[in-house]
Design an enzyme around this catalytic site. Sequence first.
Site, PDB file in Angstrom:
ATOM      1  N   HIS A  23       8.618  11.383 -31.978  1.00 19.44           N
ATOM      2  CA  HIS A  23       7.648  11.011 -30.940  1.00 19.44           C
ATOM      3  C   HIS A  23       8.276  11.214 -29.566  1.00 19.44           C
ATOM      4  O   HIS A  23       8.922  10.327 -29.016  1.00 19.44           O
ATOM      5  CB  HIS A  23       7.195   9.555 -31.114  1.00 19.44           C
ATOM      6  CG  HIS A  23       5.966   9.223 -30.323  1.00 19.44           C
ATOM      7  ND1 HIS A  23       4.785   8.842 -30.909  1.00 19.44           N
ATOM      8  CD2 HIS A  23       5.729   9.229 -28.988  1.00 19.44           C
ATOM      9  CE1 HIS A  23       3.870   8.617 -29.968  1.00 19.44           C
ATOM     10  NE2 HIS A  23       4.438   8.851 -28.794  1.00 19.44           N
ATOM     11  N   HIS A  25       7.217  13.415 -25.861  1.00 15.40           N
ATOM     12  CA  HIS A  25       6.237  14.233 -25.154  1.00 15.40           C
ATOM     13  C   HIS A  25       6.940  15.276 -24.297  1.00 15.40           C
ATOM     14  O   HIS A  25       7.816  14.939 -23.502  1.00 15.40           O
ATOM     15  CB  HIS A  25       5.351  13.357 -24.273  1.00 15.40           C
ATOM     16  CG  HIS A  25       4.450  12.438 -25.041  1.00 15.40           C
ATOM     17  ND1 HIS A  25       3.124  12.732 -25.299  1.00 15.40           N
ATOM     18  CD2 HIS A  25       4.673  11.229 -25.615  1.00 15.40           C
ATOM     19  CE1 HIS A  25       2.569  11.754 -25.992  1.00 15.40           C
ATOM     20  NE2 HIS A  25       3.502  10.817 -26.201  1.00 15.40           N
ATOM     21  N   ASP A  27       5.838  16.934 -21.706  1.00 10.09           N
ATOM     22  CA  ASP A  27       5.639  16.764 -20.265  1.00 10.09           C
ATOM     23  C   ASP A  27       6.299  15.504 -19.723  1.00 10.09           C
ATOM     24  O   ASP A  27       6.276  15.272 -18.511  1.00 10.09           O
ATOM     25  CB  ASP A  27       4.151  16.785 -19.907  1.00 10.09           C
ATOM     26  CG  ASP A  27       3.347  15.733 -20.637  1.00 10.09           C
ATOM     27  OD1 ASP A  27       3.822  15.209 -21.657  1.00 10.09           O
ATOM     28  OD2 ASP A  27       2.227  15.424 -20.193  1.00 10.09           O
ATOM     29  N   GLY A 184      -3.678   9.649 -25.017  1.00 14.23           N
ATOM     30  CA  GLY A 184      -4.550   9.160 -23.961  1.00 14.23           C
ATOM     31  C   GLY A 184      -4.976   7.726 -24.218  1.00 14.23           C
ATOM     32  O   GLY A 184      -4.467   7.067 -25.126  1.00 14.23           O
ATOM     33  N   HIS A 211      -1.791   8.144 -31.993  1.00 17.25           N
ATOM     34  CA  HIS A 211      -1.365   7.067 -31.101  1.00 17.25           C
ATOM     35  C   HIS A 211      -2.249   5.841 -31.379  1.00 17.25           C
ATOM     36  O   HIS A 211      -3.473   5.902 -31.235  1.00 17.25           O
ATOM     37  CB  HIS A 211      -1.549   7.476 -29.640  1.00 17.25           C
ATOM     38  CG  HIS A 211      -0.421   8.283 -29.079  1.00 17.25           C
ATOM     39  ND1 HIS A 211      -0.252   9.623 -29.343  1.00 17.25           N
ATOM     40  CD2 HIS A 211       0.599   7.930 -28.241  1.00 17.25           C
ATOM     41  CE1 HIS A 211       0.816  10.062 -28.698  1.00 17.25           C
ATOM     42  NE2 HIS A 211       1.352   9.059 -28.026  1.00 17.25           N
ATOM     43  N   GLU A 214      -0.547   0.706 -29.405  1.00 20.44           N
ATOM     44  CA  GLU A 214       0.281   0.690 -28.205  1.00 20.44           C
ATOM     45  C   GLU A 214      -0.539   0.111 -27.060  1.00 20.44           C
ATOM     46  O   GLU A 214      -0.282  -0.988 -26.585  1.00 20.44           O
ATOM     47  CB  GLU A 214       0.751   2.099 -27.837  1.00 20.44           C
ATOM     48  CG  GLU A 214       1.611   2.131 -26.578  1.00 20.44           C
ATOM     49  CD  GLU A 214       1.809   3.535 -26.019  1.00 20.44           C
ATOM     50  OE1 GLU A 214       2.807   3.731 -25.299  1.00 20.44           O
ATOM     51  OE2 GLU A 214       0.975   4.415 -26.273  1.00 20.44           O
ATOM     52  N   ASP A 326       9.817   8.716 -26.635  1.00 18.90           N
ATOM     53  CA  ASP A 326       8.498   8.825 -26.018  1.00 18.90           C
ATOM     54  C   ASP A 326       8.522   9.803 -24.856  1.00 18.90           C
ATOM     55  O   ASP A 326       7.905  10.860 -24.918  1.00 18.90           O
ATOM     56  CB  ASP A 326       7.969   7.455 -25.585  1.00 18.90           C
ATOM     57  CG  ASP A 326       6.457   7.438 -25.378  1.00 18.90           C
ATOM     58  OD1 ASP A 326       5.780   8.364 -25.862  1.00 18.90           O
ATOM     59  OD2 ASP A 326       5.960   6.494 -24.758  1.00 18.90           O
TER      60      ASP A 326
END
Length: 384
Positions: A23, A25, A27, A184, A211, A214, A326
């Site tokens: 997990h 990302h 970006d 998102g 996701h 969270e 993350d």
Amino acid sequence: MTTSTGSADLRDQLRALPKVSLHDHLDGSLRPSTLVELAAKVGHELPVTDPEELAQRFAANAASGSLEKYLEAFAHTTAVMQTAENLRRVAREYVEDLAADGVIYAEVRWAPEQHQEQGLSLDEAVEAVQAGLNEGAEAVAAADGIIVVGQLISAMRQSDRADEIVELALRHRDKGVVGFDIAGPEAGFPPSKFAAAFTRLAEQMLPATVHAGEGDGLESVRDALVSGRAQRLGHGVRVAEDIRITTGEDSRSKTADEGEELIEVELGPVARWVRDRQIHLEVSPTSNVQTGAIAGFAAEGEEPALADHPFDMLYQLGFNVGVNTDNRLVSGVTLTGELALLAETFGYGLAELADFQANALEASFLGYEEREALAGVILEAWNA
């Protein structure tokens, strides 16, 4: 197995050991220096232009307790990831940085739909990232290292393009894409809204992680399992809200020793389903503190800290947990650092930290033969 004494020694020891990241990302994991360079190239204004100061600003925002400040960084990172050339570079450096941290298998998630502002098609974006991942892996191999990286294609819940993004993932499944994700805002955008997309994935047998648990609570987890048919849960930490723990003399059993406090644990239906079926939880400890995902587990009126994280409770109760970063740039973390923090907070030795690597590899979207080959590398190193 024992760990070396001292925080720095522990981190050095852990950095050299092979690890698994599920997990992370793309970006949220750029090099600060690359972000500064690319921003100048495309004419994007950053809050500061010194790479070290920029990294410190992002980390301070992440630790501020404000989700808005945490998310500020992504407006800057995505702004410089709008061309094939830049996507390719970011992906290549992403692999090199993971390898430098001892990661030998990773699944990188990103949302191609967020990288079309300068005319890239969805397929061109995926191809550019894959080219960068391949270049990174080749560079690592040339230096006698090992790393395997697969793409997780994410659909943004709020943009209502899930059906289109599923088809994108399916087109590239034999070209580096290993699975699908939705990201998102959880609240207001449940997996049930995208049920047709998840059905399509299931029919084509492409695995999904979702996701959940969270930014929203237990119903988010339930819907990820039911409507999203999730094989893994992105974070998933709020499944702990379905666990009831009682202590004290009122709950003492006749078999408890005198003076010994009995702890009774009762799992609700969602928690029991996740635990009993070993649905993997992609936990990101520092990020979960920063985004408020574990706020409900802290004492009333207190700011949440890592010691409040339900990670250890979940692990002790038999949940299938893994450790992730993350967003390495945004949170200012590494996988080595996250493992060391857990060891320092909960008293784990190498045996427990090795469990988390085995859990993650077994839950990965790799094929059986590939998993077995990497498992041998990991077990040999951690048992040495």
